[in-house]
Design a protein around this motif. Structure first.
Motif, short mmCIF file in Angstrom:
data_model
loop_
_atom_site.label_atom_id
_atom_site.label_comp_id
_atom_site.label_asym_id
_atom_site.label_seq_id
_atom_site.Cartn_x
_atom_site.Cartn_y
_atom_site.Cartn_z
N ARG A 42 0.84 -1.21 -0.03
CA ARG A 42 0.01 0.10 -0.06
C ARG A 42 0.85 1.38 -0.07
O ARG A 42 0.35 2.42 -0.26
N ARG A 95 -5.26 -7.84 -6.34
CA ARG A 95 -6.27 -7.05 -6.82
C ARG A 95 -7.44 -6.92 -6.06
O ARG A 95 -7.83 -5.68 -5.92
N PHE A 96 -7.80 -7.95 -5.23
CA PHE A 96 -8.90 -7.72 -4.25
C PHE A 96 -8.48 -6.95 -3.03
O PHE A 96 -9.03 -6.21 -2.51
N ASP A 153 -8.05 -3.52 -3.67
CA ASP A 153 -9.22 -3.00 -3.96
C ASP A 153 -8.86 -2.42 -5.40
O ASP A 153 -9.55 -1.33 -5.65
N GLN A 154 -8.15 -3.04 -6.36
CA GLN A 154 -7.86 -2.41 -7.63
C GLN A 154 -9.28 -2.75 -8.66
O GLN A 154 -9.32 -3.93 -9.26
N TYR A 155 -10.38 -1.95 -8.50
CA TYR A 155 -11.58 -2.61 -9.00
C TYR A 155 -11.67 -2.48 -10.43
O TYR A 155 -13.05 -2.60 -10.98
N GLU A 157 -14.69 -5.15 -14.77
CA GLU A 157 -14.83 -5.14 -13.19
C GLU A 157 -13.79 -6.20 -12.72
O GLU A 157 -13.57 -7.09 -13.23
N THR A 198 -12.83 -6.94 -9.01
CA THR A 198 -12.97 -7.37 -7.60
C THR A 198 -14.23 -8.32 -7.58
O THR A 198 -14.46 -8.59 -6.08
N GLU A 199 -15.24 -8.59 -8.35
CA GLU A 199 -16.24 -9.19 -7.83
C GLU A 199 -16.76 -10.19 -8.94
O GLU A 199 -15.84 -10.91 -9.50
N GLY A 228 -20.03 -2.04 -6.16
CA GLY A 228 -19.11 -2.51 -7.12
C GLY A 228 -19.49 -2.38 -8.65
O GLY A 228 -18.62 -1.84 -9.40
N ASN A 247 -6.89 1.06 -8.83
CA ASN A 247 -7.78 1.44 -7.82
C ASN A 247 -7.40 2.95 -7.99
O ASN A 247 -6.51 3.61 -7.49
#
Ligand code: IPM
Ligand code: MN
Length: 356
Positions: free
Chosen positions: A71, A100-101, A104-106, A137, A139-140, A169, A274
């Motif tokens: 981070r 990625r998750f 939060d690289q969405y 997308e 992260t989902e 999301g 992100n």
């Protein structure tokens, strides 16, 4: 991280990874360094050994504290993850998807652009026809790894795999795509790629949010295509696309098709973004184990990923020069394929540096 970094001094975490990853990343760094020198900014690299080799020795993928440590960087550059001696899924989920998750690289941003001089398998299509961007997308969807077996191993076994699509999301991804389409300022057309006729929950949400957000972007033309039709149009009429927004799984699939029509994995780059945090850039191809150490792999995708990284941290001018140079080098290579370029990996890196 996107912050007004007035010092223009950027800390980059580098994960060379497996197979040919470290080789292509070496060229990417070579080019970024040359670019930094020319454009008067500074890049500091921290080389990290996350990947298959470390996993085989230590059974470690990326620990939570290592993830947290990422981070503090301005950006991450990734080579490739995937090792023939590690069962499929372990490194992908433990390193790539975890990052990625976790960060939060969405958004997974994947330009599909055919450069002049690059061969496309599409007959009668050229650079003016193949120039669009997929906003995936990231992260989902089906990638959340949610599901279960019922009666595992029995004749009446059922396997469930959940596609999770949160309002938040979906909305942030669609908003990013609208904003991106506006800023890109080409045809200002955004296509939602989904499967509303079958995924009557997940993609009903996508459809509703898309319509809703569209109201705030009257200057952007909207379109819709089912994912199967999207594949068809990408081959038949790629010029119809400007920006495509789609879910995680469909985005994964159509961007491999996209990579092929833009000339192959050797040239396809992408960013895991992100917008409020730390982003990670990578060539979208794999670790290509059979070419490891031979100095024959095409580094242009990794070099282009480095260009995208510089764009994201705010060095737009440098990023544009890298893209220009990559385009010029494309006209010199015999082919984009490993071992067929007419130059070695390192020579291609040198050519891009020269072109700066
Ligand atoms: C990609 C890759 C990954 C994905 C794999 C390695 C998990 O195919 O970046 O497209 O499916 O996202
Ligand atoms: Mn993929």
């Amino acid at each position: 991280m996107k912050k007004s970094n007035s010092s223009r001094n950027y800390n980059i975490a580098v994960i060379g990874g497996d197979g040919t990853g470290p080789e292509v990343i070496r060229e990417s760094i070579k080019v970024m360094d040359a670019s930094a020198k020319k454009n008067a900014f500074k890049l500091n690299y921290t080389m990290l050994d996350y990947g298959g080799e470390r996993y085989l020795k230590s059974k470690k993928t990326i620990s939570d504290s290592e993830l947290n440590a990422l981070r503090k960087y301005d950006a991450i550059l990734l080579g490739a993850i995937g090792h023939p001696k590690v069962a499929p899924g372990i490194l992908e989920r433990g390193i790539l998807l975890k990052t990625r998750f976790g960060l939060d690289q969405y958004i997974n941003l994947r330009p599909v652009k055919l450069y002049p001089g690059v061969d496309t398998p599409l007959k009668d299509k050229g650079p003016k026809d193949i120039d669009f961007v997929v906003v995936r997308e990231n992260t989902e969807g089906l990638y959340v790894g949610e599901g279960k077996f019922i009666n595992k191993g029995k004749k009446n076994e059922i396997a469930l795999q959940v596609s999770r699509n949160s309002r938040k999301g979906v909305e942030r991804c669609i908003r990013y795509a609208f904003e991106f389409t506006r800023k890109r300022n080409k045809r200002k057309k955004l296509t939602l790629c989904a499967k509303t006729n079958v995924l009557t929950y997940a993609h009903d949400l996508w459809w509703r949010v898309f319509q809703e957000v569209a109201k705030e972007y009257k200057d952007v033309t909207t379109d819709y295509a089912h994912v199967d039709a999207t594949c068809m149009w990408m081959v038949k009429n790629p010029e119809w696309f400007d920006v495509i927004v789609t879910d995680n799984m469909f985005g994964d699939i159509i961007t491999d098709l996209g990579a092929m029509i833009q000339g192959g994995m050797g040239i396809a780059a992408g960013g895991n973004i992100n917008p409020e945090g730390v982003s990670m850039f990578e060539p979208i191809g794999g670790s290509a184990p059979k070419y490891t150490g031979l100095n024959v792999i095409n580094p242009l995708a990794a070099i282009a990923a480095g260009g995208m990284l510089l764009e994201e941290v705010g060095e737009s001018a440098a990023a544009q020069k890298i893209e220009k140079s990559v385009m010029q080098v494309c006209t010199k290579l015999k082919s984009m394929g490993a071992g067929k370029m007419g130059y070695s990996t390192t020579q291609v890196g040198d050519l891009v540096v020269k072109g700066l």
